[in-house]
Scaffold this motif. Structure first.
Motif, PDB file in Angstrom:
ATOM      1  N   HIS A 154      27.634  43.254  47.141  1.00 44.34           N
ATOM      2  CA  HIS A 154      28.634  42.875  48.142  1.00 44.34           C
ATOM      3  C   HIS A 154      28.603  41.366  48.399  1.00 44.34           C
ATOM      4  N   SER A 155      28.182  40.605  47.370  1.00 40.33           N
ATOM      5  CA  SER A 155      28.061  39.147  47.419  1.00 40.33           C
ATOM      6  C   SER A 155      26.784  38.754  48.156  1.00 40.33           C
ATOM      7  N   TRP A 156      26.459  37.475  48.151  1.00 39.58           N
ATOM      8  CA  TRP A 156      25.226  37.000  48.785  1.00 39.58           C
ATOM      9  C   TRP A 156      25.412  36.726  50.270  1.00 39.58           C
ATOM     10  N   THR A 157      26.467  35.990  50.623  1.00 39.14           N
ATOM     11  CA  THR A 157      26.647  35.566  52.022  1.00 39.14           C
ATOM     12  C   THR A 157      27.900  36.136  52.681  1.00 39.14           C
ATOM     13  N   HIS A 158      28.585  37.077  52.013  1.00 37.57           N
ATOM     14  CA  HIS A 158      29.794  37.690  52.549  1.00 37.57           C
ATOM     15  C   HIS A 158      30.905  36.657  52.795  1.00 37.57           C
ATOM     16  N   PRO A 159      31.234  35.838  51.793  1.00 35.96           N
ATOM     17  CA  PRO A 159      32.307  34.857  51.974  1.00 35.96           C
ATOM     18  C   PRO A 159      33.663  35.459  51.647  1.00 35.96           C
ATOM     19  N   LEU A 160      34.707  34.714  51.916  1.00 37.94           N
ATOM     20  CA  LEU A 160      36.041  35.086  51.460  1.00 37.94           C
ATOM     21  C   LEU A 160      36.130  34.619  50.005  1.00 37.94           C
ATOM     22  N   ARG A 192      31.806  45.285  45.548  1.00 35.90           N
ATOM     23  CA  ARG A 192      32.927  45.338  46.489  1.00 35.90           C
ATOM     24  C   ARG A 192      33.095  43.954  47.093  1.00 35.90           C
ATOM     25  N   ALA A 193      34.306  43.431  47.020  1.00 44.57           N
ATOM     26  CA  ALA A 193      34.566  42.097  47.560  1.00 44.57           C
ATOM     27  C   ALA A 193      34.547  42.138  49.086  1.00 44.57           C
ATOM     28  N   PRO A 194      33.905  41.173  49.725  1.00 47.06           N
ATOM     29  CA  PRO A 194      33.961  41.098  51.189  1.00 47.06           C
ATOM     30  C   PRO A 194      35.413  41.064  51.667  1.00 47.06           C
ATOM     31  N   TYR A 195      35.690  41.794  52.702  1.00 44.33           N
ATOM     32  CA  TYR A 195      37.037  41.906  53.285  1.00 44.33           C
ATOM     33  C   TYR A 195      38.025  42.587  52.327  1.00 44.33           C
ATOM     34  N   ASN A 201      39.453  35.790  39.421  1.00 44.05           N
ATOM     35  CA  ASN A 201      38.112  35.277  39.147  1.00 44.05           C
ATOM     36  C   ASN A 201      37.052  36.328  39.444  1.00 44.05           C
ATOM     37  N   SER A 202      37.156  36.980  40.591  1.00 47.83           N
ATOM     38  CA  SER A 202      36.125  37.949  40.950  1.00 47.83           C
ATOM     39  C   SER A 202      36.162  39.165  40.031  1.00 47.83           C
ATOM     40  N   PHE A 203      37.357  39.588  39.622  1.00 48.42           N
ATOM     41  CA  PHE A 203      37.453  40.707  38.685  1.00 48.42           C
ATOM     42  C   PHE A 203      36.800  40.350  37.353  1.00 48.42           C
ATOM     43  N   GLU A 204      37.142  39.175  36.831  1.00 45.61           N
ATOM     44  CA  GLU A 204      36.625  38.772  35.522  1.00 45.61           C
ATOM     45  C   GLU A 204      35.119  38.540  35.558  1.00 45.61           C
ATOM     46  N   ILE A 205      34.644  37.852  36.582  1.00 43.78           N
ATOM     47  CA  ILE A 205      33.218  37.535  36.658  1.00 43.78           C
ATOM     48  C   ILE A 205      32.410  38.804  36.918  1.00 43.78           C
ATOM     49  N   GLY A 206      32.918  39.668  37.788  1.00 44.96           N
ATOM     50  CA  GLY A 206      32.228  40.936  38.024  1.00 44.96           C
ATOM     51  C   GLY A 206      32.129  41.762  36.751  1.00 44.96           C
ATOM     52  N   ALA A 207      33.221  41.801  35.981  1.00 42.79           N
ATOM     53  CA  ALA A 207      33.216  42.550  34.726  1.00 42.79           C
ATOM     54  C   ALA A 207      32.230  41.945  33.740  1.00 42.79           C
ATOM     55  N   GLY A 210      28.887  43.175  34.155  1.00 37.33           N
ATOM     56  CA  GLY A 210      28.688  44.603  33.931  1.00 37.33           C
ATOM     57  C   GLY A 210      28.999  45.478  35.119  1.00 37.33           C
ATOM     58  N   MET A 211      29.794  44.975  36.064  1.00 37.78           N
ATOM     59  CA  MET A 211      30.096  45.750  37.267  1.00 37.78           C
ATOM     60  C   MET A 211      31.566  46.144  37.328  1.00 37.78           C
ATOM     61  N   GLU A 212      31.809  47.268  37.985  1.00 40.16           N
ATOM     62  CA  GLU A 212      33.169  47.736  38.235  1.00 40.16           C
ATOM     63  C   GLU A 212      33.488  47.537  39.713  1.00 40.16           C
ATOM     64  N   PRO A 213      34.720  47.191  40.049  1.00 38.29           N
ATOM     65  CA  PRO A 213      35.085  47.040  41.461  1.00 38.29           C
ATOM     66  C   PRO A 213      35.260  48.393  42.140  1.00 38.29           C
ATOM     67  N   MET A 214      34.876  48.467  43.387  1.00 41.62           N
ATOM     68  CA  MET A 214      35.031  49.703  44.162  1.00 41.62           C
ATOM     69  C   MET A 214      35.651  49.371  45.511  1.00 41.62           C
ATOM     70  N   ALA A 215      36.810  49.937  45.776  1.00 40.56           N
ATOM     71  CA  ALA A 215      37.488  49.722  47.057  1.00 40.56           C
ATOM     72  C   ALA A 215      37.256  50.944  47.946  1.00 40.56           C
TER      73      ALA A 215
END
Length: 281
Positions: A154-160, A192-195, A201-207, A210-215
Protein backbone atom coordinates in the motif's frame (compact mmCIF):
# COMPACT_ATOMS: atom_id res chain seq x y z
CA UNK A 1 61.85 18.61 -53.42
CA UNK A 2 61.22 22.06 -51.99
CA UNK A 3 58.46 22.68 -49.47
CA UNK A 4 56.44 24.80 -51.91
CA UNK A 5 56.46 21.89 -54.37
CA UNK A 6 55.10 19.30 -51.93
CA UNK A 7 51.51 18.15 -52.31
CA UNK A 8 49.30 19.99 -49.80
CA UNK A 9 48.20 16.81 -47.96
CA UNK A 10 51.77 15.56 -47.43
CA UNK A 11 52.91 19.01 -46.26
CA UNK A 12 50.09 19.11 -43.71
CA UNK A 13 50.93 15.67 -42.41
CA UNK A 14 54.56 16.56 -41.91
CA UNK A 15 53.56 19.63 -39.91
CA UNK A 16 51.74 17.29 -37.49
CA UNK A 17 54.92 15.36 -36.76
CA UNK A 18 55.93 17.33 -33.68
CA UNK A 19 52.53 16.90 -32.01
CA UNK A 20 51.67 13.37 -33.05
CA UNK A 21 55.05 11.67 -32.99
CA UNK A 22 57.11 10.27 -35.83
CA UNK A 23 55.60 6.80 -35.80
CA UNK A 24 52.08 8.15 -36.16
CA UNK A 25 53.03 10.41 -39.07
CA UNK A 26 54.78 7.56 -40.87
CA UNK A 27 51.57 5.53 -40.77
CA UNK A 28 49.47 8.50 -41.90
CA UNK A 29 51.85 9.27 -44.81
CA UNK A 30 51.88 5.64 -45.85
CA UNK A 31 48.11 5.59 -45.85
CA UNK A 32 48.00 8.78 -47.91
CA UNK A 33 50.47 7.41 -50.45
CA UNK A 34 48.63 4.13 -50.86
CA UNK A 35 45.23 5.79 -50.96
CA UNK A 36 43.81 3.36 -48.42
CA UNK A 37 42.36 4.17 -44.99
CA UNK A 38 44.48 3.62 -41.91
CA UNK A 39 43.55 0.73 -39.64
CA UNK A 40 44.74 0.64 -36.07
CA UNK A 41 46.55 -2.64 -35.36
CA UNK A 42 45.09 -4.94 -32.71
CA UNK A 43 46.64 -4.69 -29.24
CA UNK A 44 49.31 -7.34 -28.60
CA UNK A 45 47.28 -8.91 -25.78
CA UNK A 46 44.31 -9.47 -28.09
CA UNK A 47 46.52 -10.97 -30.77
CA UNK A 48 48.15 -13.30 -28.29
CA UNK A 49 44.87 -14.40 -26.68
CA UNK A 50 43.12 -15.00 -29.98
CA UNK A 51 39.77 -16.87 -29.77
CA UNK A 52 39.79 -16.84 -25.93
CA UNK A 53 39.24 -13.06 -25.81
CA UNK A 54 36.47 -13.28 -28.38
CA UNK A 55 34.79 -15.98 -26.30
CA UNK A 56 34.99 -13.92 -23.14
CA UNK A 57 33.43 -10.91 -24.83
CA UNK A 58 30.29 -12.87 -25.65
CA UNK A 59 29.51 -13.32 -21.96
CA UNK A 60 27.57 -10.64 -20.04
CA UNK A 61 29.64 -8.63 -17.64
CA UNK A 62 28.99 -9.37 -13.99
CA UNK A 63 28.09 -5.81 -13.07
CA UNK A 64 25.55 -5.36 -15.87
CA UNK A 65 21.87 -6.04 -15.29
CA UNK A 66 20.74 -8.92 -17.44
CA UNK A 67 17.48 -8.85 -19.40
CA UNK A 68 14.69 -11.07 -18.12
CA UNK A 69 14.84 -13.13 -21.32
CA UNK A 70 17.91 -13.92 -23.39
CA UNK A 71 16.29 -12.82 -26.63
CA UNK A 72 15.24 -9.32 -25.59
CA UNK A 73 17.69 -6.53 -24.76
CA UNK A 74 16.96 -4.35 -21.72
CA UNK A 75 14.74 -1.36 -22.37
CA UNK A 76 15.06 2.03 -20.79
CA UNK A 77 11.38 2.83 -21.35
CA UNK A 78 8.63 0.42 -20.30
CA UNK A 79 6.74 -1.32 -23.02
CA UNK A 80 3.01 -0.78 -23.40
CA UNK A 81 1.24 -3.22 -21.07
CA UNK A 82 -0.54 -5.99 -22.97
CA UNK A 83 -4.31 -5.95 -23.09
CA UNK A 84 -5.70 -8.62 -20.79
CA UNK A 85 -7.74 -11.34 -22.42
CA UNK A 86 -8.77 -13.08 -19.22
CA UNK A 87 -9.15 -12.18 -15.53
CA UNK A 88 -5.94 -12.12 -13.52
CA UNK A 89 -7.70 -13.18 -10.36
CA UNK A 90 -10.38 -15.67 -9.46
CA UNK A 91 -12.46 -16.70 -6.51
CA UNK A 92 -12.72 -20.50 -6.64
CA UNK A 93 -16.33 -21.68 -6.40
CA UNK A 94 -17.36 -18.05 -6.19
CA UNK A 95 -20.93 -18.76 -5.07
CA UNK A 96 -21.42 -16.31 -2.22
CA UNK A 97 -17.71 -15.63 -1.70
CA UNK A 98 -16.59 -12.20 -0.47
CA UNK A 99 -13.26 -10.56 0.27
CA UNK A 100 -12.51 -8.41 3.31
CA UNK A 101 -9.55 -6.04 3.03
CA UNK A 102 -7.87 -3.71 5.49
CA UNK A 103 -5.59 -0.79 4.58
CA UNK A 104 -2.89 1.39 6.17
CA UNK A 105 -1.63 -0.99 8.85
CA UNK A 106 -0.42 -2.75 10.70
CA UNK A 107 -1.26 -0.79 13.82
CA UNK A 108 -0.31 -2.28 17.22
CA UNK A 109 -3.53 -0.99 18.81
CA UNK A 110 -6.17 -2.08 16.28
CA UNK A 111 -4.72 -4.76 13.98
CA UNK A 112 -4.40 -7.44 16.72
CA UNK A 113 -8.12 -7.15 17.53
CA UNK A 114 -9.03 -7.54 13.86
CA UNK A 115 -6.77 -10.58 13.60
CA UNK A 116 -8.36 -12.06 16.72
CA UNK A 117 -11.85 -11.74 15.20
CA UNK A 118 -10.77 -13.26 11.89
CA UNK A 119 -9.09 -16.15 13.68
CA UNK A 120 -12.14 -16.73 15.86
CA UNK A 121 -14.24 -17.30 12.75
CA UNK A 122 -11.45 -19.06 10.84
CA UNK A 123 -11.50 -16.72 7.83
CA UNK A 124 -8.76 -15.05 5.80
CA UNK A 125 -8.54 -11.44 4.66
CA UNK A 126 -6.23 -9.11 2.72
CA UNK A 127 -4.03 -6.57 4.49
CA UNK A 128 -2.53 -3.78 2.39
CA UNK A 129 0.38 -2.53 4.45
CA UNK A 130 2.20 0.79 4.40
CA UNK A 131 5.93 0.20 4.39
CA UNK A 132 6.74 2.53 7.26
CA UNK A 133 4.11 0.81 9.42
CA UNK A 134 5.39 -2.64 8.48
CA UNK A 135 8.94 -1.58 9.28
CA UNK A 136 7.91 -0.45 12.76
CA UNK A 137 5.69 -3.47 13.50
CA UNK A 138 7.49 -6.50 12.14
CA UNK A 139 5.94 -8.94 14.62
CA UNK A 140 2.46 -7.95 13.47
CA UNK A 141 3.42 -8.41 9.83
CA UNK A 142 4.68 -11.90 10.64
CA UNK A 143 1.46 -12.71 12.48
CA UNK A 144 -0.64 -11.56 9.51
CA UNK A 145 1.32 -13.79 7.16
CA UNK A 146 1.59 -16.74 9.56
CA UNK A 147 -2.18 -16.81 10.07
CA UNK A 148 -2.73 -17.20 6.33
CA UNK A 149 -3.83 -13.71 5.37
CA UNK A 150 -2.73 -12.07 2.13
CA UNK A 151 -0.17 -9.30 2.56
CA UNK A 152 -0.37 -6.52 -0.02
CA UNK A 153 1.58 -3.36 -0.85
CA UNK A 154 0.00 0.00 0.00
CA UNK A 155 3.07 2.21 -0.65
CA UNK A 156 5.58 3.40 1.96
CA UNK A 157 4.14 6.73 3.15
CA UNK A 158 0.60 6.66 1.70
CA UNK A 159 1.12 9.52 -0.80
CA UNK A 160 -1.11 10.58 -3.66
CA UNK A 161 0.64 8.44 -6.26
CA UNK A 162 -0.64 10.44 -9.21
CA UNK A 163 1.47 13.40 -8.02
CA UNK A 164 4.71 11.39 -7.96
CA UNK A 165 7.36 10.96 -10.64
CA UNK A 166 8.17 7.49 -11.93
CA UNK A 167 11.17 7.36 -9.61
CA UNK A 168 8.92 8.41 -6.72
CA UNK A 169 6.42 5.63 -7.46
CA UNK A 170 9.26 3.13 -7.78
CA UNK A 171 10.65 4.17 -4.41
CA UNK A 172 7.28 4.01 -2.64
CA UNK A 173 6.34 0.59 -4.00
CA UNK A 174 9.84 -0.87 -4.11
CA UNK A 175 10.77 -0.08 -0.52
CA UNK A 176 7.48 -1.50 0.71
CA UNK A 177 7.86 -4.73 -1.25
CA UNK A 178 11.39 -5.10 0.06
CA UNK A 179 10.44 -4.73 3.71
CA UNK A 180 7.49 -7.12 3.33
CA UNK A 181 9.72 -9.72 1.68
CA UNK A 182 12.37 -9.26 4.36
CA UNK A 183 9.83 -9.88 7.13
CA UNK A 184 7.65 -12.60 5.57
CA UNK A 185 10.08 -14.26 3.18
CA UNK A 186 7.94 -13.52 0.13
CA UNK A 187 7.27 -10.35 -1.88
CA UNK A 188 3.69 -9.10 -2.12
CA UNK A 189 1.70 -10.12 -5.20
CA UNK A 190 -0.95 -7.40 -4.83
CA UNK A 191 -0.90 -3.66 -4.37
CA UNK A 192 -3.48 -0.99 -3.76
CA UNK A 193 -2.91 2.67 -4.53
CA UNK A 194 -3.55 5.06 -1.63
CA UNK A 195 -6.92 6.77 -2.07
CA UNK A 196 -7.53 4.40 -4.99
CA UNK A 197 -5.68 6.89 -7.19
CA UNK A 198 -3.89 4.92 -9.89
CA UNK A 199 -2.20 6.15 -13.03
CA UNK A 200 -0.19 4.60 -15.84
CA UNK A 201 3.09 4.91 -13.96
CA UNK A 202 1.79 3.02 -10.94
CA UNK A 203 0.23 0.30 -13.11
CA UNK A 204 3.42 -0.21 -15.11
CA UNK A 205 5.81 -0.05 -12.15
CA UNK A 206 3.62 -2.32 -10.03
CA UNK A 207 3.48 -4.84 -12.87
CA UNK A 208 7.25 -4.67 -13.30
CA UNK A 209 7.56 -5.60 -9.61
CA UNK A 210 5.33 -8.63 -10.11
CA UNK A 211 2.20 -7.20 -8.48
CA UNK A 212 -1.41 -6.97 -9.58
CA UNK A 213 -3.62 -4.01 -8.63
CA UNK A 214 -6.52 -4.65 -6.27
CA UNK A 215 -9.37 -2.18 -5.82
CA UNK A 216 -12.68 -2.65 -3.97
CA UNK A 217 -16.41 -2.65 -4.59
CA UNK A 218 -17.78 -1.69 -1.17
CA UNK A 219 -16.24 1.23 0.74
CA UNK A 220 -17.19 1.24 4.42
CA UNK A 221 -15.96 4.84 4.76
CA UNK A 222 -14.77 3.83 8.21
CA UNK A 223 -11.95 6.37 7.95
CA UNK A 224 -14.59 9.09 8.42
CA UNK A 225 -15.49 7.52 11.79
CA UNK A 226 -19.22 7.42 10.89
CA UNK A 227 -20.22 5.13 13.77
CA UNK A 228 -20.14 1.35 14.14
CA UNK A 229 -23.74 0.90 12.99
CA UNK A 230 -23.07 2.86 9.81
CA UNK A 231 -20.09 0.67 8.94
CA UNK A 232 -22.07 -2.51 9.58
CA UNK A 233 -24.96 -1.24 7.45
CA UNK A 234 -22.72 -0.44 4.48
CA UNK A 235 -21.21 -3.92 4.53
CA UNK A 236 -24.57 -5.65 4.89
CA UNK A 237 -26.17 -3.60 2.10
CA UNK A 238 -23.22 -4.10 -0.23
CA UNK A 239 -22.77 -7.81 0.38
CA UNK A 240 -22.84 -10.00 -2.71
CA UNK A 241 -20.88 -12.63 -4.66
CA UNK A 242 -17.36 -11.42 -5.48
CA UNK A 243 -17.63 -8.22 -3.44
CA UNK A 244 -14.40 -6.72 -2.05
CA UNK A 245 -14.94 -4.72 1.14
CA UNK A 246 -12.58 -1.86 2.01
CA UNK A 247 -11.87 -1.11 5.68
CA UNK A 248 -8.91 0.26 7.62
CA UNK A 249 -6.94 -1.02 10.57
CA UNK A 250 -4.68 2.05 10.95
CA UNK A 251 -4.37 5.71 10.01
CA UNK A 252 -6.55 7.03 12.82
CA UNK A 253 -9.01 5.88 15.46
CA UNK A 254 -10.15 2.49 14.16
CA UNK A 255 -12.08 1.29 17.21
CA UNK A 256 -15.32 1.52 15.19
CA UNK A 257 -13.82 -0.65 12.45
CA UNK A 258 -12.83 -3.25 15.04
CA UNK A 259 -16.29 -3.25 16.62
CA UNK A 260 -18.08 -3.34 13.25
CA UNK A 261 -16.14 -6.42 12.12
CA UNK A 262 -17.28 -8.26 15.24
CA UNK A 263 -20.87 -7.59 14.22
CA UNK A 264 -21.00 -8.05 10.46
CA UNK A 265 -18.58 -10.98 10.06
CA UNK A 266 -20.71 -13.57 11.92
CA UNK A 267 -23.81 -12.18 10.20
CA UNK A 268 -22.25 -12.68 6.76
CA UNK A 269 -21.23 -16.21 7.66
CA UNK A 270 -24.72 -17.00 8.98
CA UNK A 271 -26.15 -15.74 5.67
CA UNK A 272 -24.02 -18.26 3.79
CA UNK A 273 -21.23 -15.98 2.61
CA UNK A 274 -17.77 -17.48 2.40
CA UNK A 275 -15.01 -15.02 3.31
CA UNK A 276 -11.91 -15.76 1.29
CA UNK A 277 -9.04 -14.16 -0.61
CA UNK A 278 -8.47 -14.09 -4.39
CA UNK A 279 -6.02 -16.41 -6.05
CA UNK A 280 -3.74 -15.33 -8.90
CA UNK A 281 -4.06 -17.38 -12.07
Amino acid sequence: MKNDQMPPMRRTLLRLAAGLGAATVVRLVAADSAGTPFRRPAPPSAVAAGPQVAALRTRPLAYRLRPMTADNPPHYRPATPPVRTRPFEELPDIGRAMVLSFDDGPDPLYTPHILDTLRKHDVRAMFFLCGEMAHDNEDLVRRIADEGHTVGNHSWTHPLVTKLSRSGVTDELGRTSEVIEKITGAPPLWYRAPYGAWNRNSFEIGAAMGMEPMAWTVDTLDWTVPGTDSIVRRVREGAGPGVVVLSHDAGGNRSQSVAALRHYLPELLDDGYRITVPQRR
